[in-house]
Write a protein that holds these residues in place. Sequence first.
Motif, mmCIF file in Angstrom:
data_model
loop_
_atom_site.group_PDB
_atom_site.id
_atom_site.type_symbol
_atom_site.label_atom_id
_atom_site.label_comp_id
_atom_site.label_asym_id
_atom_site.label_seq_id
_atom_site.Cartn_x
_atom_site.Cartn_y
_atom_site.Cartn_z
ATOM 1 N N LEU A 101 0.824 -1.206 0.000
ATOM 2 C CA LEU A 101 0.000 0.000 0.000
ATOM 3 C C LEU A 101 0.865 1.265 0.000
ATOM 4 C CD1 LEU A 101 -2.799 -1.016 2.547
ATOM 5 C CD2 LEU A 101 -3.009 -0.806 0.060
ATOM 6 N N ARG A 125 1.580 4.215 -3.286
ATOM 7 C CA ARG A 125 1.337 5.652 -3.129
ATOM 8 C C ARG A 125 2.605 6.482 -3.208
ATOM 9 N NH1 ARG A 125 -2.050 2.397 -1.525
ATOM 10 N NH2 ARG A 125 -4.294 2.865 -1.566
ATOM 11 N N GLY A 176 -0.005 12.833 4.676
ATOM 12 C CA GLY A 176 -1.100 13.784 4.721
ATOM 13 C C GLY A 176 -0.884 15.099 5.411
ATOM 14 N N GLU A 184 -0.871 15.896 1.047
ATOM 15 C CA GLU A 184 -0.375 14.964 0.031
ATOM 16 C C GLU A 184 0.041 13.677 0.726
ATOM 17 O OE1 GLU A 184 -0.446 15.818 -3.110
ATOM 18 O OE2 GLU A 184 -0.591 18.017 -3.013
ATOM 19 N N TRP A 185 0.018 12.576 -0.022
ATOM 20 C CA TRP A 185 0.518 11.340 0.586
ATOM 21 C C TRP A 185 1.948 11.555 1.063
ATOM 22 C CZ3 TRP A 185 -2.235 7.698 2.465
ATOM 23 C CH2 TRP A 185 -3.440 7.329 1.875
ATOM 24 N N ILE A 187 -4.323 4.100 5.974
ATOM 25 C CA ILE A 187 -4.455 4.349 4.538
ATOM 26 C C ILE A 187 -5.909 4.178 4.104
ATOM 27 C CG2 ILE A 187 -3.809 3.460 2.262
ATOM 28 C CD1 ILE A 187 -1.017 2.913 3.443
ATOM 29 N N GLU A 188 -6.594 3.192 4.649
ATOM 30 C CA GLU A 188 -7.997 2.997 4.315
ATOM 31 C C GLU A 188 -8.843 4.187 4.745
ATOM 32 O OE1 GLU A 188 -8.062 -1.909 4.632
ATOM 33 O OE2 GLU A 188 -8.784 -0.684 6.301
ATOM 34 N N PHE A 190 -7.852 7.300 5.219
ATOM 35 C CA PHE A 190 -7.503 8.423 4.355
ATOM 36 C C PHE A 190 -8.347 8.393 3.083
ATOM 37 C CE2 PHE A 190 -3.890 9.460 6.921
ATOM 38 C CZ PHE A 190 -3.408 10.684 6.481
ATOM 39 N N GLU A 191 -8.418 7.230 2.469
ATOM 40 C CA GLU A 191 -9.080 7.140 1.176
ATOM 41 C C GLU A 191 -10.604 7.156 1.308
ATOM 42 O OE1 GLU A 191 -7.252 3.907 -0.994
ATOM 43 O OE2 GLU A 191 -5.666 5.303 -1.610
ATOM 44 N N GLU A 192 -11.121 6.499 2.318
ATOM 45 C CA GLU A 192 -12.573 6.434 2.474
ATOM 46 C C GLU A 192 -13.174 7.776 2.870
ATOM 47 O OE1 GLU A 192 -13.277 3.327 5.270
ATOM 48 O OE2 GLU A 192 -12.274 1.805 4.032
ATOM 49 N N THR A 193 -12.398 8.605 3.567
ATOM 50 C CA THR A 193 -12.927 9.881 4.074
ATOM 51 C C THR A 193 -12.475 11.092 3.272
ATOM 52 O OG1 THR A 193 -11.074 10.164 5.633
ATOM 53 C CG2 THR A 193 -13.014 8.948 6.422
ATOM 54 N N GLY A 194 -11.658 10.898 2.246
ATOM 55 C CA GLY A 194 -11.150 12.033 1.479
ATOM 56 C C GLY A 194 -10.331 12.978 2.325
#
Length: 444
Positions: free
Chosen positions: A92, A96, A250, A254-255, A319-320, A322-326
Motif C-alpha cells: 500500500l 502511493r 497527509g 499529500e501522501w 491508509i484505508e 484516508f481514502e474512504e474519508t477524502g
Amino acid sequence: MEPDTSSDARGQVFRCWSAQGGSRPLTVAGAQGSWFWDHDGNRYLDLASQLVNVNLGHRHPRLLAAVTEQAASLCTVGPHFSNDTRDRLARLIAERAPGDLDRVFFTNGGTEANEHAVRMAKLSTGRSKVLTAYRSYHGATSGSITLTGDPRRWPNEPGLPGVVHFFGPYAYRTAFHARDEQQECERALGHLEEVFRMEGPHTVAAVLLETVVGTNGVLVPPDGYLQGVRDLCDRYGALLICDEVMVGFGRIGEWFAVDAWHVTPDLITFAKGVNSGYVPLGGVIVSERVAAAFEDRVYPGGLTYSGHPLACAPGIATIEVFEETGLLAHVRRLGREVMAPALEKMAARHPSVGEVRGRGLFWAIELVRDRETREPLVPFNAAGAEARPMAEVMDACVAGGVWPMCQMNRVHLAPPLVITEEELRRGLEAVDAALDTADAYATR
C-alpha cells in the motif's frame, strides 16, 4: 485504583530532552479525537498532534480495531518470516510513493529510518559523505543526531564522520541576502553546489533534507528548490533522501510532501503519521535503483521489530481511512480556507508576528520584538530567563485550552488531520488571544 499523580510517582522516569530535576510534566489521563485531558478534568485541543504524529487523532476506532484484531491472530513475528499484514502495508505504501520507490524497509521510528537510509546511500554509491541542512532535525541516535543541524547536535559531538552541513532556503532570515523567494531559491542552490564542489563531488553519497523543514521553522521550500537539489544530485552522482517523518502521510495534504513539487527522491524516510504512533513504526521507501545494489549482496542491517504486525495493522487502517474519508482534500481545504486566512489576520493584528508560513495543517508563527529589524522574540537557542517570553506565550495557550508546539521563537501548529473546522477555528482563536502576551515585548 485511583491514579497516582504525585511528583514521586513520576520520579522513576528518566525524561528525554529534560533537566531531570526541573521536569514537571502534565499527567495525561485520557484522549479522544483532537483532545486530551488531565486528571483534574482540564481539556486541551492538541494543536501539536503530540509530536506531529497523531495524524488520525487519539483513539481512532478503526486504528484501535486493527490493533485488537491483529493481536487476536498474531502479535509478533520475526522479520526473517513473511507476514500478510507487513506485506500488505508495504504494498500500500509503495503504491502511493512516487516514481520507482517500490520497496519498503521497516524500522521502529524516524530516527532509525534516517540511519538506514544513509547506510543504504553510502553502500550503494560507495561514497562516504552526506550533506544535510543546518536547520534540520533527523533524530537522536548517534548517527541521526550528527545528521541533524540544529543545536541538539552540539552536546552529542563528535559524531558520525562524513556529515557536512549547508544552508537551505529561509527567505525571512536569508543567509544569502536575497530580495525574494526566487532569488533565495537560486542562491541556496548555488551555495549547495559550491558545497558539493568544495567537498569533492565524488565523495558525496547523498543529500538528506526534510521536504518541509519541521521543528526548525516549518520552512516550505520555494518552488524549484527541490527540483534543483534533485538536478544537483543527478549531476554529481549522489542520491536524494527526503526525510518525511513529519510531513509524510497527509500533513500538508499529500501522501508524501514531495508530491506537491512533483519531485521523486531516491529514498523517502517516514514514521509518525503512517499509523499515528499507536504502535511505534517507521521505514525507508527504497527506489529500484538503490534496491538493485543489494540484489546479490547482503544488506548489513536489520531490527528485531522490523515491520511489527501490531504496528503495521493500524498502518493499513490509516491508509484505508484516508481514502474512504477524502482526508487529503480535507487537509488542503482547512489549510487554504481556515488556517491561512486566520493566521494572516493574526499577523496583521499582532506586532509580535513577523511571519506566518505553512501548508495544509503544518504552520509556524514566527514571533519578533521588532518587525523592521526582525529581531526574534527570544535569542537563537535561548534557555532559562532568556526563553521566558516564549514560555509565557505557551502558558497563555495552555490557559486558553490549546496545546501547540513552541520552538525557539515560533509557535508551531500541527493539529490532527481529522480536526473539524469548528475545532480548528476555536483553537486558532485561543492562539490569537495568547499572542497578546508576546505583543507586550514587541515594538508597536
